[in-house]
Design a protein around this motif. Structure first.
Motif, short mmCIF file in Angstrom:
data_model
loop_
_atom_site.label_atom_id
_atom_site.label_comp_id
_atom_site.label_asym_id
_atom_site.label_seq_id
_atom_site.Cartn_x
_atom_site.Cartn_y
_atom_site.Cartn_z
N MET A 84 0.85 -1.19 0.00
CA MET A 84 0.00 0.00 0.00
C MET A 84 0.88 1.24 0.00
N SER A 85 0.70 2.09 -1.00
CA SER A 85 1.49 3.32 -1.12
C SER A 85 0.53 4.51 -1.12
N THR A 86 0.86 5.56 -1.83
CA THR A 86 0.02 6.75 -1.84
C THR A 86 -1.37 6.44 -2.40
N GLN A 87 -2.36 7.14 -1.88
CA GLN A 87 -3.75 6.93 -2.25
C GLN A 87 -4.30 8.14 -2.99
N GLU A 88 -5.38 7.93 -3.70
CA GLU A 88 -6.04 9.04 -4.36
C GLU A 88 -6.70 9.93 -3.30
N VAL A 89 -6.60 11.24 -3.50
CA VAL A 89 -7.19 12.19 -2.56
C VAL A 89 -8.16 13.09 -3.31
N GLY A 90 -9.09 13.65 -2.57
CA GLY A 90 -10.04 14.56 -3.16
C GLY A 90 -9.46 15.96 -3.33
#
Length: 239
Positions: A84-90
């Motif tokens: 798990m790495s960076t995630q999508e953000v709003g």
């Protein structure tokens, strides 16, 4: 490093590095699995990278959604094929990306988002990386564009650091355009990047908006501010 001035002058300005005791300076401590599961028992989907075998590498864009609780269970079971790495953000109301993505946005309040050690400096983003590597792993030689505060929650990590001045003698991806005195590296095709990493054109747009806000405050009327902003933006777009 007892004052913000010394912190900025010794570390931030020259982009030097520093090790600090996590518990006393960062306000966080090691998370165990069960508290994480309890906090996220409602179910939180995250994007997880997959690799086909132990010799394969991550960072290839192969991500798929997975419940964070299931990911934690896989980590407990020793599954080294997931990461798990960076995630999508709003996007916030100001048009900028939000500070947190899942699962950290569900954990906000359980860790500080701004540290006294950093003074008036604020984070550009906060991310969590998590994986299982029974025999160790490497993120590979790379450089980031922003200064990092790296908090190790579990396990161990060894850093091997090189000064930005070594970049011309390394196999970088892209053609070097400029290395600022603070270490910020700019590549050809990235635009007019300033030493702090901002885009010069975006800075001018912000200055135009700021000038409009000041005009509104002086004129005590929204119509005057809108007129100034429109003129400033038209001038910027004509460049």
């Amino acid at each position: 490093l007892r004052t913000l001035v010394s912190f900025t002058g010794i570390l931030v300005g020259p982009r030097s590095h520093l090790e600090v005791p996590c518990k006393s300076s960062c306000g966080v401590s090691s998370y165990s699995v069960q508290p994480l599961l309890l906090l996220l028992q409602g179910g939180v989907p995250v994007l997880v990278e997959h690799r086909s075998n132990a010799k394969d590498s991550y960072g290839q864009g192969r991500k798929s959604p997975m419940q964070f609780a299931d990911f934690i269970s896989a980590m407990e079971g020793g599954d080294s094929s997931l990461y798990m790495s960076t995630q999508e953000v709003g996007v916030g109301r100001d048009g900028h990306p939000l500070l947190l993505g899942p699962p950290l946005i569900q954990l906000r309040g359980h860790f500080p988002q701004q540290l006294p050690l950093m003074g008036h400096l604020v984070p550009q983003s906060i991310n969590m990386w998590m994986g299982c590597a029974p025999h160790g792993s490497s993120s590979g030689l790379h450089h980031d564009y922003h200064d990092n505060l790296f908090v190790l929650l579990r396990g161990s990590k060894r850093f091997q650091l090189y000064p930005p001045s070594c970049a011309p003698d390394m196999y970088v991806r892209g053609r070097l355009k400029k290395i600022y005195t603070n270490g910020r590296i700019v590549y050809e095709g990235q635009g007019d990047i300033l030493p702090d990493g901002s885009d010069a054109h975006d800075v001018r747009l912000w200055q135009a908006r700021h000038a409009a806000d000041q005009a509104a405050a002086a004129a005590h009327g929204e119509d005057a501010a809108d007129a100034v902003l429109e003129q400033q933006l038209e001038a910027m777009l004509d460049e």
